[in-house]
Design a protein around this motif. Sequence first.
Motif, mmCIF file in Angstrom:
data_model
loop_
_atom_site.group_PDB
_atom_site.id
_atom_site.type_symbol
_atom_site.label_atom_id
_atom_site.label_comp_id
_atom_site.label_asym_id
_atom_site.label_seq_id
_atom_site.Cartn_x
_atom_site.Cartn_y
_atom_site.Cartn_z
ATOM 1 N N ARG A 85 53.687 38.887 42.049
ATOM 2 C CA ARG A 85 52.038 38.883 42.064
ATOM 3 C C ARG A 85 51.960 38.954 40.264
ATOM 4 O O ARG A 85 51.075 38.386 39.858
ATOM 5 C CB ARG A 85 51.377 40.461 42.366
ATOM 6 C CG ARG A 85 51.184 40.141 43.997
ATOM 7 C CD ARG A 85 50.451 41.294 44.586
ATOM 8 N NE ARG A 85 50.264 41.415 45.738
ATOM 9 C CZ ARG A 85 50.877 42.102 46.703
ATOM 10 N NH1 ARG A 85 51.443 43.273 46.265
ATOM 11 N NH2 ARG A 85 50.552 42.060 47.976
ATOM 12 N N ALA A 86 52.892 39.848 39.844
ATOM 13 C CA ALA A 86 52.936 39.794 38.364
ATOM 14 C C ALA A 86 53.263 38.288 37.558
ATOM 15 O O ALA A 86 52.592 37.916 36.544
ATOM 16 C CB ALA A 86 53.846 40.591 37.581
ATOM 17 N N ALA A 87 53.826 37.639 38.476
ATOM 18 C CA ALA A 87 54.032 36.020 37.852
ATOM 19 C C ALA A 87 52.976 35.227 37.916
ATOM 20 O O ALA A 87 52.792 34.036 37.953
ATOM 21 C CB ALA A 87 55.325 35.605 38.366
ATOM 22 N N GLY A 88 51.968 35.632 39.002
ATOM 23 C CA GLY A 88 50.723 34.688 39.360
ATOM 24 C C GLY A 88 50.566 34.375 40.790
ATOM 25 O O GLY A 88 49.610 33.576 41.073
ATOM 26 N N GLN A 89 51.664 34.694 41.447
ATOM 27 C CA GLN A 89 51.639 34.165 42.765
ATOM 28 C C GLN A 89 50.672 35.156 43.663
ATOM 29 O O GLN A 89 50.904 36.448 43.531
ATOM 30 C CB GLN A 89 52.983 34.171 43.409
ATOM 31 C CG GLN A 89 52.554 33.479 44.852
ATOM 32 C CD GLN A 89 54.413 33.393 45.350
ATOM 33 O OE1 GLN A 89 55.255 33.903 45.105
ATOM 34 N NE2 GLN A 89 54.261 32.625 46.241
ATOM 35 N N ARG A 90 49.681 34.485 44.359
ATOM 36 C CA ARG A 90 48.832 35.372 45.308
ATOM 37 C C ARG A 90 49.488 35.536 46.434
ATOM 38 O O ARG A 90 49.502 34.777 47.173
ATOM 39 C CB ARG A 90 47.511 34.580 45.280
ATOM 40 C CG ARG A 90 46.620 34.614 43.969
ATOM 41 C CD ARG A 90 45.264 34.007 44.087
ATOM 42 N NE ARG A 90 45.326 32.630 44.654
ATOM 43 C CZ ARG A 90 44.434 31.995 45.386
ATOM 44 N NH1 ARG A 90 43.478 32.531 45.795
ATOM 45 N NH2 ARG A 90 44.710 30.505 45.807
ATOM 46 N N VAL A 91 49.657 37.023 46.806
ATOM 47 C CA VAL A 91 50.031 37.357 48.304
ATOM 48 C C VAL A 91 49.257 38.232 48.863
ATOM 49 O O VAL A 91 49.173 39.380 48.243
ATOM 50 C CB VAL A 91 51.636 37.719 47.765
ATOM 51 C CG1 VAL A 91 52.386 38.138 49.347
ATOM 52 C CG2 VAL A 91 52.383 36.739 47.368
ATOM 53 N N GLU A 92 49.087 38.165 50.071
ATOM 54 C CA GLU A 92 48.268 39.172 51.028
ATOM 55 C C GLU A 92 49.371 39.531 51.885
ATOM 56 O O GLU A 92 50.033 39.073 52.443
ATOM 57 C CB GLU A 92 47.059 38.504 51.693
ATOM 58 C CG GLU A 92 46.453 39.444 52.501
ATOM 59 C CD GLU A 92 44.885 38.865 53.233
ATOM 60 O OE1 GLU A 92 44.591 39.546 54.354
ATOM 61 O OE2 GLU A 92 44.926 37.680 52.904
#
Length: 382
Positions: A269-276
Motif C-alpha cells: 500500500r505504501a508503494a501505491g498498490q490498492r489492496v482490499e
Amino acid sequence: MDDRTENSQRLDKGGIALRYLFAVLPMLFYGVIWGGIVFRNHDRLVQALASVALGVIGLVLMHWRRRWPRSIALATALLTVFSDTATGPAAVAFVSLGKHRPLRQFVPVVVASWLCLLARCFSYGISQQAFISATMGTAILGGLTAFGLYLHRDRELAASRREAALAWERAQVQRIEQAQLEERAKIAHEMHDVLAHRISLLSMLAGGLAYRTDLTAEETREAALAIQENAHQSLNELRAVLGALRRDGGLEAPQPTLAHVDVLFDEVRAAGQRVEVDDAIDERELLPAQTGRHAYRIVQEALTNARKHAPGSQVTAELGGRPGDGLRIRVSNPVQPGTSPGPGGRLGLVGLAERTRMAGGTISHAIQHGRFVLDARLPWEA
C-alpha cells in the motif's frame, strides 16, 4: 580359440611366486625320487631327463594359464601321462581353471585329468600298486576339484559384493544429485518469490516518480526513500537466499509466515498498490509454521502478479479458514485488455502451483466476470 578369462584381476608378485612354489614343490619331490632311481640304475637317465624336461615345459605353460585356462589345464594334464614332475604345474593350472571358469567348462577337464591319471597309473600294467596310486591320485584330484570350486564360489561372491558396492555408490550419487536439484529448485522458488515482489515494488515506485508531475518535494523524497529501502531489502533478502547455497541445511532466511502478512499489505500500500483485505482466519495462532510460510508466499506472489498485469487496479485479498477446515486464500484483480505476460510470464503461477503441491494443497486460477481470480487451499489439521 581364445579362452581368455574375462575381468580377471592381475596377481601381485607375491601371488605369482606362491603359485610357482606350489608347482615346483612336487617337481622337486619327484626330482629327488628320479635322482635316487638314476643313482641305482644309470640306464634310466634318459627317462629321468625326459620327465624333468616335460615338468619344466609344464612350468613354462603355467605362464599362460589365465589367458587360456582350459587349454593349459588340458595340456599339462596330458604331460602328466608321461612325466611325474609335471603334476605340480598341472595341479596349479587345474585349480586356476576351476576358479576362473564356469562349471560346464571345468567338468570336462576334470574327466580328462582323471583319465590321464589312470593312464599314468596303469601304463606299466594292472597291479596292486597301480590301484593304490590310482586311488590316491583320484582322492588328490577330488580335493583339488573341491578347492577349485570353493575358490570359484568365493570369487563370485567377492564380485557380487563389488557390484553391490558399486550399485550402492551409484545410487548414492543419484540420491545426492537429486537432493541437490530439489534444493536448487527450492532456492530458485524462494529467489523468485522474494525478488519478484521487491522488484515489482521498485518498478511501481519508480514509475510514480517518472510520470507524476504533481508530487511535492516531500512526496518525491518519500518515494525515493521507499525505493532506497526496497532496494536495500532486496539486497539483504538476496544475500540470505544465496547464503543458503553455502550451507548444508535448508533455507533459513527469509522465512516470513502468515503472521507477517499485515506488514506485507502495508508495504505494498505504501508503494501505491490498492489492496482490499478480508481476513476471516480463526485461531490463526494454531496454524503450522510451514503452512504459514507457504500461505505468505502465495499472497505475496498473487500481489506481485497483480502489479505486473493490472497495475493501478484494485486488488481484493480474502483469507479464511480454521483448524480442520483448511486455509483458503483468494486474490482477485481486474483483467486489463491487451496486457502481455512479458519475460518470465506465468513462471510465478508455475512456482505457486509447485509450492502448493508440496504443501499438500490445491490451487486454481481463472478469469471470472472480468477479474483474474487465484484460489488456493492449504490443509490445516485440527
